[in-house]
Design a protein around this motif. Structure first.
Motif, PDB file in Angstrom:
ATOM      1  N   VAL A 240      -4.406  30.818  -3.616  1.00 31.24           N
ATOM      2  CA  VAL A 240      -3.395  31.509  -2.806  1.00 31.24           C
ATOM      3  C   VAL A 240      -2.351  30.529  -2.288  1.00 31.24           C
ATOM      4  O   VAL A 240      -1.148  30.770  -2.407  1.00 31.24           O
TER       5      VAL A 240
ATOM      6  N   SER B  31       1.805  28.074  -4.450  1.00 32.76           N
ATOM      7  CA  SER B  31       1.739  29.514  -4.203  1.00 32.76           C
ATOM      8  C   SER B  31       0.815  30.119  -5.254  1.00 32.76           C
ATOM      9  O   SER B  31       0.361  29.431  -6.167  1.00 32.76           O
ATOM     10  N   LEU B  32       0.553  31.427  -5.107  1.00 31.64           N
ATOM     11  CA  LEU B  32      -0.206  32.140  -6.133  1.00 31.64           C
ATOM     12  C   LEU B  32       0.604  32.082  -7.428  1.00 31.64           C
ATOM     13  O   LEU B  32       1.730  32.558  -7.478  1.00 31.64           O
ATOM     14  N   ASN B  33       0.047  31.465  -8.458  1.00 32.03           N
ATOM     15  CA  ASN B  33       0.798  31.276  -9.708  1.00 32.03           C
ATOM     16  C   ASN B  33      -0.149  31.503 -10.882  1.00 32.03           C
ATOM     17  O   ASN B  33      -0.862  30.599 -11.320  1.00 32.03           O
ATOM     18  N   GLN B  34      -0.161  32.728 -11.380  1.00 35.31           N
ATOM     19  CA  GLN B  34      -1.146  33.091 -12.399  1.00 35.31           C
ATOM     20  C   GLN B  34      -0.888  32.402 -13.738  1.00 35.31           C
ATOM     21  O   GLN B  34      -1.824  32.121 -14.481  1.00 35.31           O
ATOM     22  N   SER B  35       0.376  32.088 -14.042  1.00 35.66           N
ATOM     23  CA  SER B  35       0.656  31.359 -15.289  1.00 35.66           C
ATOM     24  C   SER B  35       0.085  29.949 -15.216  1.00 35.66           C
ATOM     25  O   SER B  35      -0.441  29.423 -16.204  1.00 35.66           O
TER      26      SER B  35
ATOM     27  N   LEU C 150       6.365  28.874 -15.216  1.00 32.06           N
ATOM     28  CA  LEU C 150       7.356  29.030 -14.145  1.00 32.06           C
ATOM     29  C   LEU C 150       6.667  28.957 -12.793  1.00 32.06           C
ATOM     30  O   LEU C 150       5.451  28.847 -12.700  1.00 32.06           O
TER      31      LEU C 150
ATOM     32  N   ILE D 275      -0.668  39.397  -0.486  1.00 30.95           N
ATOM     33  CA  ILE D 275      -0.658  37.958  -0.755  1.00 30.95           C
ATOM     34  C   ILE D 275       0.597  37.597  -1.551  1.00 30.95           C
ATOM     35  O   ILE D 275       1.319  36.662  -1.235  1.00 30.95           O
ATOM     36  N   LYS D 276       0.837  38.358  -2.601  1.00 29.82           N
ATOM     37  CA  LYS D 276       2.057  38.188  -3.396  1.00 29.82           C
ATOM     38  C   LYS D 276       2.241  39.430  -4.256  1.00 29.82           C
ATOM     39  O   LYS D 276       1.253  39.931  -4.826  1.00 29.82           O
TER      40      LYS D 276
ATOM     41  N   ARG E 140     -11.082  33.155  -4.511  1.00 33.80           N
ATOM     42  CA  ARG E 140      -9.782  32.728  -5.048  1.00 33.80           C
ATOM     43  C   ARG E 140      -9.654  31.208  -5.010  1.00 33.80           C
ATOM     44  O   ARG E 140      -8.618  30.651  -4.640  1.00 33.80           O
TER      45      ARG E 140
ATOM     46  N   TYR F 176     -13.359  32.370  -8.607  1.00 34.14           N
ATOM     47  CA  TYR F 176     -11.910  32.533  -8.763  1.00 34.14           C
ATOM     48  C   TYR F 176     -11.454  33.940  -8.408  1.00 34.14           C
ATOM     49  O   TYR F 176     -10.284  34.185  -8.190  1.00 34.14           O
TER      50      TYR F 176
ATOM     51  N   ASP G 206      10.290  34.854 -12.625  1.00 35.67           N
ATOM     52  CA  ASP G 206       8.900  34.792 -12.171  1.00 35.67           C
ATOM     53  C   ASP G 206       8.159  36.074 -12.583  1.00 35.67           C
ATOM     54  O   ASP G 206       8.615  37.171 -12.273  1.00 35.67           O
ATOM     55  N   PRO G 207       7.029  35.948 -13.303  1.00 30.74           N
ATOM     56  CA  PRO G 207       6.291  37.162 -13.675  1.00 30.74           C
ATOM     57  C   PRO G 207       5.700  37.870 -12.451  1.00 30.74           C
ATOM     58  O   PRO G 207       5.533  37.264 -11.390  1.00 30.74           O
TER      59      PRO G 207
END
Lengths: 675, 247
Positions: free
Chosen positions: A243, A586-590, A581, B109-110, A221, A97, B50-51
Motif C-alpha cells: 500500500v 504507492s499501490l503499484n500493481q504493475s 509506470l 486505498i487507490k 498486502r 500479499y 496509470d492503469p
C-alpha cells in the motif's frame, strides 16, 4: 484419478536403455555432490515419526515468547502453522500479499481431503494411504515423509471438526466419505465442492484467534522480496508494504515459507492471479535447493481458452468424468458442426477406445495428454485460438438419459452452473468442452524430513516444498499435505532447531541485512527507471506460451533446448525493455507483477533444464523419447530414481545438480499400466 | 463490442477522487468483466497512463478478493462475484459506471481498491472456536444432525467480499456477522463460546463504524453466495440471549 491399479508390466521396463544414461542436459548444468536426508530416523517406517518427535528437542514454554518466527503465506500450510506456533507461545509474524489471510489460494480446492480414518471399514489404513500416495507419485517421493503424511492425516480431521468445519454428514450425524479419483476405498472427507474454502476458513479463524491473543502479528498486502541470511542461517526477510511501498526489514530466529506453488509460470493456470514463486525463488538464489521443478500436474477437466484476452483457467472437479463421456469427431470436417448433429458412428470416444479397462477414468496425466494428441491431429472442437481448436467434448447425454436431469442436477449442479456462467452454453443441452490446464506443481524447494531446506533456519511447507507427491499428486492430497505440514509436522520439527535459540541479536546495520535491502531497492528502481515499451503482462504471456508449448504435457530434448534459448532471449529483453509506470511509494500493481515475472523467467529456465535432464517419463513428466511402443510413459528407475535438487550458482552460471537417491524399504517399485 | 466506462480514479486515501471516462473497443462477450479491465489497462499502459488499480485473485468466485460497484449494484447485474460476471451481460454501446465499495468502514486505498481489514478484526473479536492444535477429540465422538451441518455449511460459504456492506444503505455488516454467528452457532462445537462470540463481534462491528441493520434486505440480494437474511435474525436472537445471560 492418479491412483495406480495393481497391474505390473512384466520384465524390466528399462531394458531399452542399457549402459550409461543419456546426459541430455550436458552443458546446461554442473554435477554436484549427492545429498541425502539426515533427519528421518532409521528403523521400521511406522516408528520413524514417533521417534523423531521424541528426539526433537523441546523448547521451554518460558523461552518460546523470546523466539521470533516469520511465516510467509497464509494458506492451509502457513495459516495452520501460524495458529499452532502462536498457540504454543512463539512470537509469530505472518505475511500475505492478499488483503486478508482468508484469501490464500487453498480456498479454491474443490474436491476433498484424504484421511486414513477407515470409517467405511473398507480396508483403508495408514499403510494403504501411504502406499497409494507413493504409487500415485510414480515412485519419485521420499517414503518416510509420505508415511508420516498418511499417519497424521487422521488428526487433521479431528482438528478441523473441532474447529467447526462443516464437513458433509450422513443421516446419523456422522461424517460422510466418498471415493475420489478412482481409488478403491472411500477416504475423502468433503464439504460439497468447497472443501478447500471450509478448511482454510478453519485455519484462518484459528490464526485470527492468535492475533487477538497477541501471539501472531499479521501483515496483509505485504510481499516478501528477499531472504536475509546471516552466517549461513535464515534470519529474516525484506518485504514491501504494497500500500505504501515501504521496504521493510523483519528479523527473526527462523523463517517458514508456505508460499504455495508456481503454476503461474505458465501464465494461464488454475492458480490465483497473484500466486507466484518470488518467495521461493529469492530463497533459492540465497542457497535453498530447488527440487524436481519440472514436475507439473496438468488437470484434464478445465474450461478451454476462448481468446487472447484470457487471464486464467477454471478447473471443474474431475468427478465429472465419473458420468461424462469424452469424445471428439472422427473426421476433421465435423469439428465445426453442432455436436448434436454428429452421429454416434462418427464420434471417437478415444479414452474408451485406447484404455478399455479404465476408459474415461484414466489418471490425470494420461487423460490430459490424450486430449492434446487429438487436438494436435486437428480434431479439437470449440473456437480456434491462434489457428488451433483446443477442446474436447465431455458429454452427459447418456448419463442424463440414465439418471434423468434431476439425477445429474443433484450431483453436478454447481459445476454445470459454473460452466454455463463462463461459457454461456447450457451443458444440459450441448456437450461441455474441456481442455487440460496447469493445476499444481509437485516440485518445490528441497527439504529434509524436518521440512528444513538446505539453508539452516529456513523451513518450507505445503505446495512450496517438494517432498510428498513425487512426480504426480493424488486427488484430495494437496489439502491433506498443507494441513499436515502446518498443524502436525512443522510445529514439532521446528522446535529442534529453535532449541538452540534465541540466536544472537542482529540489527538492520548488519551487512547481510543492508545487502538484502539494497537488492530489493535496486530492483524496484530498475523496473521503474527502465521505461521500456512492453508491458509486464506481455512478457508473462509470452513466457507462458513457451512453457506450455515446450515444457507442458509432452517434453522433448529438442523442444526443451529451444525453450531455454527462447527464455534467455526473452529474459534479456525483459530487463532492458519492460515498461512499468507509476511510483515506488504507492499501490503499484504493475511493479508487483514485474518482480514476479522476473523470477518466473529464471524459474522457467530451470524447469526446462530439469525436464531436459530427466530423460524418462514419470508421473506428470512425459518425455517424448521415453515411451513404450504404444505411446505410454516409460520410467527408468535404474537411472532416474532420484530427487534432482538444483543449487543456484550465480547469474549466467549453470546450476549445480545434487542427487538424492530414493530408496524404498516399505514398498516395491512397479511400472503402471492402464490398458 | 464497444463500451464506455466511467471509472472512479483516486490516487490514494488522502487525495480526492473523481470519475474518468474511457472508451473501450474490441470487447468480446466471452471476456470476464475483469478481463475487460485487463484489456483497458494494457491500453492505458501503452498510452503511458496509470492503469486502474482493482483487486482480484482467484478469479473463480471463491476467494472474495474482487468486488466492484457496477452501475450502482454490488458485483453488477448478476448474482455472482465480479470475476464471474461476463461481458455477455452487457450490450454494444453500453455505458458502465464502476466504483469501489462505498462504506465508511472500507476506506479507499487507490482507485477501486478498498481496505476490508475490519472484517479480519471482527473475526478476531470472536469468530472462531477455541481449540488448540492436537487437543481435538476423535471426530466421530460428537455426531452433528445432518440438517444442522447443512445449514452451517450453507452460511459458512460466505466469502467475506463485502458486497453486503456496499449494498446496504446503512453500511451495515450484519449479514457477514450473522453468517459467522449462524455457522458456528449451528454446531455443537460452537456452543461454549456462543454468548461471548456474538457480544465480541457486535462490539467490534460497531467500533469499526459499520451502520445498524434496518432489515432492508439489499445485502442478501447482492450476496454472491446467497446468504439468507434470517442469519441476521439469529444474530439478534443470540445477542439478546447473551445479554440476558449477563454479558
Amino acid at each position: 484419478m492418479t491412483d495406480m491399479p495393481d497391474t505390473t508390466l512384466t520384465g524390466d521396463p528399462s531394458h531399452d536403455a542399457p549402459g550409461e544414461p543419456a546426459d541430455d542436459a550436458a552443458g546446461y548444468y554442473t554435477p554436484g555432490d549427492p545429498i541425502r536426508d539426515t533427519k528421518a530416523p532409521e528403523g521400521p517406517i511406522a516408528d520413524r515419526w514417533q521417534t523423531r518427535k521424541f528426539e526433537a528437542r523441546l523448547v521451554n514454554p518460558s523461552n518460546r515468547r523470546k523466539l521470533d518466527v516469520i511465516i510467509v503465506g497464509t494458506g492451509l500450510a502457513g495459516g495452520a502453522a501460524a495458529a499452532t506456533l502462536g498457540e504454543a507461545g512463539y512470537n509469530v509474524k505472518s505475511f500475505c500479499y492478499q488483503d486478508s489471510p482468508r484469501r490464500a489460494h487453498s480456498i479454491a480446492a474443490q474436491g476433498g481431503i484424504n484421511a486414513a480414518k477407515n470409517y467405511k471399514e473398507d480396508g483403508d489404513s495408514v499403510h494403504r494411504l501411504f502406499y497409494d500416495t507413493v504409487k500415485g507419485g510414480d515412485y519419485r517421493s521420499r517414503e518416510s515423509n509420505v508415511y508420516r503424511l498418511a499417519e497424521v492425516s487422521t488428526n487433521i480431521i479431528d482438528q478441523c471438526v473441532a474447529q467447526g468445519v462443516p464437513f458433509a454428514r450422513e443421516y446419523g450425524g456422522l461424517l460422510d466419505n466418498r471415493s475420489f479419483g478412482g481409488v478403491q476405498v472411500s477416504r475423502t472427507f468433503y464439504a460439497r465442492g468447497q472443501t478447500g474454502q471450509q478448511l482454510l476458513i478453519g485455519a484462518y479463524q484459528a490464526m485470527e484467534r492468535q492475533v487477538a491473543a497477541g501471539t501472531v502479528e499479521q501483515f496483509t498486502r505485504h510481499e516478501m522480496l528477499e531472504l536475509i541470511v546471516v552466517d549461513g542461517k535464515a534470519r529474516g526477510i525484506v518485504a514491501r508494504d504494497m500500500v505504501t511501498g515501504e521496504i521493510q526489514t523483519h528479523l527473526a530466529d527462523v523463517v517458514v515459507l508456505a508460499s504455495g506453488g508456481y503454476g503461474n509460470v505458465f501464465f494461464l493456470s488454475t492458480n490465483a492471479m497473484g500466486s507466484n514463486v518470488t518467495a521461493s525463488w529469492r530463497a533459492h538464489r540465497k542457497g535453498a535447493y530447488m527440487a524436481n521443478p519440472c514436475y507439473t500436474q496438468i488437470h484434464p477437466t478445465c474450461i478451454p481458452v476462448t481468446g487472447s484476452h484470457q487471464s486464467k483457467l477454471t478447473l471443474m472437479s474431475e468427478s465429472l468424468r465419473n458420468d461424462g463421456r469424452i469424445w471428439v469427431p472422427k473426421k476433421q470436417a465435423d469439428c465445426e458442426k453442432d455436436p448434436r448433429d454428429i452421429p454416434e458412428e462418427d464420434r471417437d470416444y478415444y479414452l474408451e477406445r485406447i484404455y478399455p479397462s479404465f476408459g474415461n477414468l484414466v489418471p490425470r496425466d494420461i487423460a490430459s495428454r490424450a486430449a492434446k494428441n487429438v487436438c494436435d491431429e486437428g480434431r479439437g472442437v470449440g473456437p480456434a485460438v491462434e489457428g488451433v481448436r483446443r477442446g474436447v467434448y465431455l458429454d452427459f447425454s447418456a448419463a442424463i438419459e440414465r439418471l434423468g436431469r434431476d439425477g445429474i442436477e443433484e450431483k453436478y449442479d454447481n459445476l454445470f452452473d459454473m460452466y454455463a456462467r463462463i461459457t454461456g452454453e447450457n451443458p444440459y443441452e450441448v456437450p461441455m468442452r474441456i481442455y487440460p490446464a496447469v493445476h499444481y506443481v509437485m516440485g518445490g524447494l528441497w527439504v529434509d524430513y524436518d521440512l528444513q531446506s538446505s539453508i539452516p533456519g529456513l523451513f518450507v511447507t505445503g505446495e512450496a516444498n517438494f517432498s510428498d507427491h513425487g512426480a504426480n499428486r493424488l486427488g484430495a492430497s494437496a489439502l491433506m499435505q498443507g494441513l499436515a505440514d502446518g498443524y502436525f509436522v512443522l510445529p514439532h520439527t521446528i522446535r529442534d532447531y529453535l532449541a538452540d535459540g534465541p540466536f544472537e541479536k542482529i540489527d538492520e546495520s548488519h551487512p547481510a541485512v543492508v545487502e538484502a535491502r539494497a537488492a530489493v531497492e535496486d530492483r524496484v528502481a530498475h523496473f521503474l527507471n527502465t521505461k521500456g515499451t512492453r508491458s509486464v503482462d506481455s512478457y508473462h504471456r509470452e513466457l507462458g506460451n513457451i512453457m506450455w508449448e515446450y515444457c507442458g504435457m509432452e517434453r522433448t530434448e529438442d523442444g526443451l533446448k529451444k525453450a531455454i534459448d527462447l527464455i534467455r532471449t526473452l529474459k534479456d529483453d525483459f530487463w532492458r525493455n519492460v515498461k512499468v509506470l507509476g511510483t515506488a511509494d504507492s499501490l503499484n500493481q504493475s511493479l508487483e507483477k514485474a518482480g514476479r515475472v522476473a523470477d518466473f523467467l529464471e524459474l522457467g529456465e530451470l524447469m526446462c533444464i530439469d525436464a531436459l535432464n530427466r530423460r524418462e517419463s514419470c508421473g506428470g513428466h512425459f518425455r517424448g523419447e521415453s515411451q513404450t511402443d504404444d505411446g505410454e510413459a516409460l520410467r527408468h528407475d535404474d537411472h532416474f530414481a532420484y530427487v534432482a535438487a538444483w543449487e543456484f550458482a550465480g547469474d549466467g552460471e549453470p546450476p549445480v545438480l545434487h542427487k538424492e537417491d530414493l530408496v524404498y524399504t516399505a514398498i516395491e517399485m512397479k511400472q503402471r499400466s492402464y490398458k | 463490442m464497444k463500451v464506455t466506462l466511467k471509472i472512479w480514479r483516486q490516487p490514494d486515501a488522502q487525495t480526492k477522487g473523481a470519475m474518468h471516462t474511457y472508451d473501450l473497443d474490441g470487447v468480446s462477450s466471452d471476456m470476464s468483466f475483469l478481463e475487460m479491465l485487463d484489456v483497458l489497462n494494457e491500453d492505458l499502459i501503452a498510452k503511458g497512463e496509470d492503469p486502474v488499480a482493482f483487486d482480484s485473485d482467484c478469479r473463480e468466485g471463491i476467494c472474495g478478493m474482487c468486488g466492484l460497484m457496477i452501475n450502482g449494484q454490488a458485483h453488477g447485474p448478476e448474482v455472482t462475484t465480479t470475476c464471474q460476471l461476463h461481458m455477455r451481460s452487457f450490450k454494444d454501446g453500453d455505458e458502465i459506471v464502476i466504483e469501489p465499495w462505498r462504506a465508511d468502514a472500507f476506506p479507499v486505498i487507490k482507485d477501486l481498491v478498498v481496505d476490508r481489514g475490519a472484517f479480519d478484526r471482527m473475526i478476531q473479536a470472536g469468530g472462531f472456536i477455541s481449540v488448540n492444535t492436537g487437543s481435538a477429540p476423535e471426530a466421530h465422538s460428537v455426531p452433528v444432525p445432518r440438517d444442522d451441518a447443512i445449514r452451517a455449511f450453507n452460511v459458512a460459504t460466505c466469502i467475506g467480499c463485502g458486497a453486503c456492506v456496499a449494498a446496504c444503505p446503512n453500511g451495515s455488516a450484519s449479514l457477514f456477522m450473522g453468517a459467522k454467528i449462524t455457522h458456528l452457532g449451528e454446531l455443537p462445537q460452537g456452543q461454549p463460546e456462543r454468548d461471548s462470540r456474538v457480544v465480541g463481534m457486535v462490539s467490534q462491528h460497531d467500533a469499526e463504524g459499520f451502520g445498524g441493520c434496518t432489515n432492508i434486505g439489499e445485502c442478501t440480494a447482492a450476496c454472491p453466495k446467497e446468504i439468507p437474511l434470517d442469519v441476521i435474525s439469529q444474530l439478534n436472537r443470540d445477542l439478546q440471549t447473551a445479554l440476558r445471560h449477563g454479558h
